[in-house]
Design a protein around this motif. Structure first.
Motif, PDB file in Angstrom:
ATOM      1  N   LEU A  62     -33.641 -45.754 -18.172  1.00 52.54           N
ATOM      2  CA  LEU A  62     -32.299 -45.215 -18.421  1.00 52.54           C
ATOM      3  C   LEU A  62     -31.375 -46.298 -18.957  1.00 52.54           C
ATOM      4  N   LEU A  66     -29.365 -46.235 -22.387  1.00 48.89           N
ATOM      5  CA  LEU A  66     -27.909 -46.387 -22.483  1.00 48.89           C
ATOM      6  C   LEU A  66     -27.528 -47.431 -23.518  1.00 48.89           C
ATOM      7  N   GLU A  93     -15.502 -31.756 -22.539  1.00 45.63           N
ATOM      8  CA  GLU A  93     -16.771 -32.481 -22.519  1.00 45.63           C
ATOM      9  C   GLU A  93     -17.901 -31.457 -22.443  1.00 45.63           C
ATOM     10  N   TRP A  94     -19.057 -31.800 -23.005  1.00 39.79           N
ATOM     11  CA  TRP A  94     -20.111 -30.794 -23.176  1.00 39.79           C
ATOM     12  C   TRP A  94     -20.503 -30.102 -21.882  1.00 39.79           C
ATOM     13  N   TYR A  95     -20.444 -30.830 -20.742  1.00 39.17           N
ATOM     14  CA  TYR A  95     -20.906 -30.188 -19.518  1.00 39.17           C
ATOM     15  C   TYR A  95     -19.895 -29.219 -18.938  1.00 39.17           C
TER      16      TYR A  95
ATOM     17  N   SER B  91     -22.032 -39.012 -19.171  1.00 36.48           N
ATOM     18  CA  SER B  91     -22.738 -37.771 -19.516  1.00 36.48           C
ATOM     19  C   SER B  91     -24.100 -37.702 -18.836  1.00 36.48           C
ATOM     20  N   LEU B  92     -24.786 -38.833 -18.914  1.00 35.81           N
ATOM     21  CA  LEU B  92     -26.135 -38.881 -18.362  1.00 35.81           C
ATOM     22  C   LEU B  92     -26.115 -38.648 -16.857  1.00 35.81           C
ATOM     23  N   VAL B  94     -23.964 -36.863 -15.073  1.00 27.58           N
ATOM     24  CA  VAL B  94     -23.795 -35.439 -14.783  1.00 27.58           C
ATOM     25  C   VAL B  94     -25.139 -34.727 -14.923  1.00 27.58           C
ATOM     26  N   LEU B  95     -25.825 -35.038 -16.011  1.00 26.80           N
ATOM     27  CA  LEU B  95     -27.117 -34.398 -16.265  1.00 26.80           C
ATOM     28  C   LEU B  95     -28.128 -34.723 -15.163  1.00 26.80           C
ATOM     29  N   VAL B  96     -28.222 -36.007 -14.830  1.00 20.24           N
ATOM     30  CA  VAL B  96     -29.239 -36.436 -13.868  1.00 20.24           C
ATOM     31  C   VAL B  96     -28.937 -35.912 -12.467  1.00 20.24           C
ATOM     32  N   PHE B  98     -27.350 -33.214 -11.774  1.00 20.84           N
ATOM     33  CA  PHE B  98     -27.642 -31.780 -11.804  1.00 20.84           C
ATOM     34  C   PHE B  98     -29.155 -31.539 -11.699  1.00 20.84           C
TER      35      PHE B  98
END
Ligand code: HEM
Lengths: 402, 219
Positions: A62, A66, A93-95, B91-92, B94-96, B98
């Protein structure tokens, strides 16, 4: 059988009678679970190093991801917040997009169902999940309803997100000056368009000519040391944004029905500061971009390289739509060659073209001397003449394509 | 030699016991999906470190926020990298987080005895989303300004208390300097402290109850 064991057996029997498995796990089931779990651990692995090695590996991957994202995609530049620009299409934001999209299904007076009831319900269900879902089974095959519901929700969220992306119109492309040099160069172009007709190409001021409502007004220079030393950036910003209405300068800020965004005004201020203030040092990159091209002996001038920068700085301020200019616009090569009430103003190869005669400050049918207040520098006029003689080419190779 | 020092240290701190409980424990054989929790933790740590670095130059006022971010991008050595990582890791994360929740859900790992672990997890999910929402405004650019205008006005439609929430979030009727400082305070103080505390409880519970085993077909 010891006393303790009898006691436990008794207890198990009691609880088994009370809850036959459909409600919460009973004591026996809990004990059974713990026993199985103990065995699973027995046949399991050591957290250190067996498990943690996977954790570290994923985290490291990760981290590399990044660095890659930050280096190769970065953060998209955005113009500064402009409360007056109501044409901007808001984009979360996309989420959060799925929530945004969900709201569209609850128009008008039903809005609160989408904004309060559904999200509230979702959060409550999420918190209470372990206490609502009392099915002791853990494998998803034995929890068809729960697994199906969650899958449906996730698919719904993904679908809503995709729908939001597809249905939102793209934002109008805004150029954002990242570095100071870019800002100064952008400011110079904006200054040329909006300010030159009154303040002159170098902020020298003088008598205004050809500007509706301000004809003949004399302006003091704005490029002087006095001016620069006594006006802070904030003051310059305010003057441009709000104008000086008693002196005849209109407001330029978009919030006051002008054409400039806050970012635009900041760029103009940066251009003024770094060009005219002898205490500020012009960044090298901006200096290169802002000096007018010089024609080498024997070089053939062309529009893109040599003429456009001059036109942009000295002419476009008046020769654009909405100004008094006999419909002669000069924003593009095509306009320069083919627009105007007295067109063609440039005839390739012909030094008697309107444009050349007016640059030479002749009074002709098409109009008076140009630029009205102050002649262009002789070397710039000569460059334009040589360009016309060469056939007024647009690009470095080949003559004009009419 | 080293062991002598360790035993002296242990005598005074109990460090060996801590090490044994945290690292030197048996857990069931788990698969790669179980790395999502530690990945969340890692991304949170990345956010803490890069966030602290950003706070050195960031100024939470409408007059300077945009320029200070611009300066971080162009004037500060590796500022672009720090901001880029913070941006993408948000962003990552939030994704992770979830996905971690989904892993826990589909393995039924929120069931006895891990119910409270799940509840603390939901707090973490909401706080993470809150970090995303409040952080989005801080650069004070067009996207930030208008997304927050819409976001806060959505909160304003909640029946009865909507107007109160709206004013509490914005610090007035409109988005202003007060909104920015409020979001800043929430983003760098309130929410991180909540997350930090709750992660502590979460991990305590994870270690106390042990990681669940991958459920078998009949379970
Ligand atoms: C900042 C966010 C979070 C962090 C840092 C975090 C961290 C962790 C870690 C390191 C574990 C160890 C096992 C694994 O990695 O799968 C874990 C387990 C667990 N997490 Fe989280 N978590 C977060 C959010 C959540 C959320 C959003 C939920 C659910 C709503 C949740 C529920 C659980 C549960 C129930 C376990 C126990 C799973 C088991 O024993 O198999 N966590 N968490």
């Amino acid at each position: 059988m010891s006393e303790l064991e009898t006691d436990q057996t008794l207890q198990i029997n009691v609880t088994r009678k009370r809850s036959p498995g459909t409600t919460a796990m009973n004591e026996e089931e809990k004990r059974e679970y713990q026993e199985k779990y103990r065995l699973a651990k027995l046949h399991g692995e050591k957290f250190f190093p067996d498990t943690i090695y996977k954790d570290v590996l994923i985290s490291f991957a990760l981290f590399l991801l990044l660095i890659g994202l930050a280096t190769f995609i970065g953060v998209a530049p955005e113009p500064k917040a402009d409360p007056s620009d109501t044409s901007y299409i808001p984009r979360p934001e996309w989420y959060f997009l799925f929530l945004f999209e969900l709201l569209k299904f609850f128009p008008g007076s039903l809005e609160w169902v989408g904004t309060a009831v559904l999200p509230g319900l979702a959060v409550a269900l999420l918190f209470l999940l372990p206490f609502i879902d009392r099915n002791p089974k853990r494998h998803w095959k034995n929890r068809r309803f729960a697994a199906g519901l969650m899958s449906a929700i996730v698919i719904g969220m993904v679908a809503l997100t995709i729908r939001a992306v597809v249905t939102t119109p793209p934002q109008a492309e805004a150029t954002v000056a990242g570095t100071l040099a870019e800002q100064i160069v952008a400011g110079q172009d904006l200054y040329a368009v909006h300010c030159v007709e009154c303040h002159g190409a170098d902020g020298e001021g003088g008598k205004i000519q050809g500007v509706q409502g301000l004809e003949g007004v004399t302006l003091k220079p704005i490029n002087s040391q006095d001016e620069m030393y006594t006006r802070s950036d904030e003051t310059l910003y305010a003057v441009i944004e709000l104008g000086q209405q008693t002196l005849g300068m209109p407001p330029f800020g978009r919030a006051y029905s002008g054409e400039l965004s806050p970012g635009d005004i900041e760029s103009i201020v940066a251009f003024m500061r770094y060009t005219w203030d002898d205490r500020a040092e012009m960044p090298k990159a901006a200096e290169q971009a802002s000096t007018l091209p010089v024609l080498k002996p024997g070089e053939t001038p062309d529009y893109a390289t040599h003429i456009e920068p001059v036109v942009k700085r000295y002419c476009v301020s008046c020769h654009r739509p909405g100004k008094e200019n006999n419909n002669y616009l000069m924003r593009t090569y095509d306009e320069v060659m083919n627009s105007g009430d007295h067109k063609p103003n440039i005839v390739p190869g012909n030094l008697q073209s309107n444009l050349i005669r007016m640059l030479r400050r002749e009074e002709i049918e098409a109009g008076g001397p140009m630029p009205p207040s102050k002649p262009l520098k002789p070397e710039l006029i000569e460059m334009i003449e040589r360009w016309v003689i060469a056939g007024a080419p647009e690009k470095a190779s080949g003559p004009a394509t009419k | 030699m080293a062991s002598k020092w360790i035993s002296r240290l242990d005598e005074r701190t109990g460090i060996v016991g801590v090490y044994k409980t945290v690292f030197d424990r048996k857990i069931p054989k788990v698969n790669w999906w179980f790395t999502l929790g530690s990945a969340s933790l890692f991304l949170f740590s990345v956010q803490v470190v890069t966030g602290i670095l950003l706070s050195v130059y960031y100024v939470p006022s409408p007059d300077h926020a945009y320029d200070s971010v611009q300066y971080i991008m162009t004037g500060v050595q590796f500022g672009w990298l720090i901001r880029g990582i913070h941006h993408w890791a948000a962003s990552l994360m939030v994704l992770v987080v979830f996905l971690h929740m989904l892993r826990v859900f589909f393995y039924g790992a929120y069931k006895y005895p891990r119910e409270i672990t799940w509840v603390t997890g939901v707090v973490l999910l909401l706080a993470t989303l809150g970090m995303g929402f409040t952080g989005y405004l801080l650069p004070w650019n067009q996207k930030a300004y208008w997304a927050t205008t819409v976001g806060t006005s959505i909160a304003g439609t909640v029946p009865g208390i909507g107007d109160f929430i709206l004013r509490a979030l914005r610090g007035g009727t409109d988005l202003s300097a007060v909104t920015l400082t409020r979001f800043f305070a929430a983003h760098v103080w309130m929410l991180p402290l909540v997350i930090l505390t709750v992660i502590g409880i979460h991990l305590y519970l994870v270690i106390r109850n042990g990681i669940s085993a991958v459920p078998k077909d009949h379970e």
